[in-house]
Design a protein around this motif. Structure first.
Motif, PDB file in Angstrom:
ATOM      1  N   ARG A  56     -91.799 -43.972 -33.285  1.00 25.91           N
ATOM      2  CA  ARG A  56     -90.647 -44.767 -32.908  1.00 25.91           C
ATOM      3  C   ARG A  56     -90.952 -45.430 -31.392  1.00 25.91           C
ATOM      4  NH1 ARG A  56     -86.099 -42.396 -31.659  1.00 25.91           N
ATOM      5  NH2 ARG A  56     -86.893 -40.561 -31.005  1.00 25.91           N
ATOM      6  N   ASP A 101     -88.182 -48.032 -30.563  1.00 23.00           N
ATOM      7  CA  ASP A 101     -87.452 -48.436 -31.598  1.00 23.00           C
ATOM      8  C   ASP A 101     -86.884 -47.548 -32.214  1.00 23.00           C
ATOM      9  OD1 ASP A 101     -90.175 -50.693 -32.272  1.00 23.00           O
ATOM     10  OD2 ASP A 101     -88.570 -51.166 -31.238  1.00 23.00           O
ATOM     11  N   SER A 157     -83.006 -51.057 -30.504  1.00 15.35           N
ATOM     12  CA  SER A 157     -84.326 -51.043 -29.540  1.00 15.35           C
ATOM     13  C   SER A 157     -84.203 -51.318 -28.088  1.00 15.35           C
ATOM     14  CB  SER A 157     -85.443 -52.121 -30.213  1.00 15.35           C
ATOM     15  OG  SER A 157     -85.821 -51.635 -31.605  1.00 15.35           O
ATOM     16  N   GLN A 171     -92.043 -49.445 -25.434  1.00 19.54           N
ATOM     17  CA  GLN A 171     -91.280 -50.112 -26.568  1.00 19.54           C
ATOM     18  C   GLN A 171     -90.712 -48.888 -27.482  1.00 19.54           C
ATOM     19  OE1 GLN A 171     -90.559 -53.165 -27.376  1.00 19.54           O
ATOM     20  NE2 GLN A 171     -89.126 -52.441 -28.687  1.00 19.54           N
TER      21      GLN A 171
END
Length: 124
Positions: A66, A83, A17, A81
């Motif tokens: 994601r 991930d 991440s 963000q």
């Protein structure tokens, strides 16, 4: 009409991440359309995620589930963000803004202000 400065890029392994940030000065994210684009070597720039003044979001199919785009109105900052990163996410990531519109369009020409970019590299 505003300046954008990205941070948070780096190198990670697949599945990892990263959190990108875009600090905005001389304008405000609250009433604007904000977005993240990316461009890989030899490829066209593509829109990754968009957020409007009502916090309505739009994502590219390749990152749905994601990536998460968000705004911190108090800090006048945009975030992404990321991930479950994949090698195909490797690219230069750019923050973009249209400070004159509250709704978003998902084309790069809609955005008049761009950051300098931050590199994201995902290894397999």
């Amino acid at each position: 009409q505003g300046q954008l400065v990205e941070s948070g890029g780096g190198s990670v392994q697949a599945g990892g991440s990263l959190r990108l940030s875009c600090a905005v000065s001389e304008s405000t994210v609250r009433w604007s359309c904000m977005a993240w684009f990316r461009q890989a070597p030899g490829k066209e720039r593509e829109g990754v995620a968009f957020i409007d003044s009502d916090d309505m979001t739009t994502y590219a199919d390749s990152v749905k589930g994601r990536f998460t785009i968000s705004k911190d109105n108090a800090k006048n900052t945009l975030h992404l963000q990321m991930d479950s990163l994949k090698p195909e996410d490797t690219a230069m990531y750019y923050c973009a803004a249209n400070f004159f519109r509250t709704r978003c369009a998902t084309i790069s020409g809609y955005f008049g202000v761009w950051g300098q970019g931050t590199q994201v590299t995902v290894s397999s």
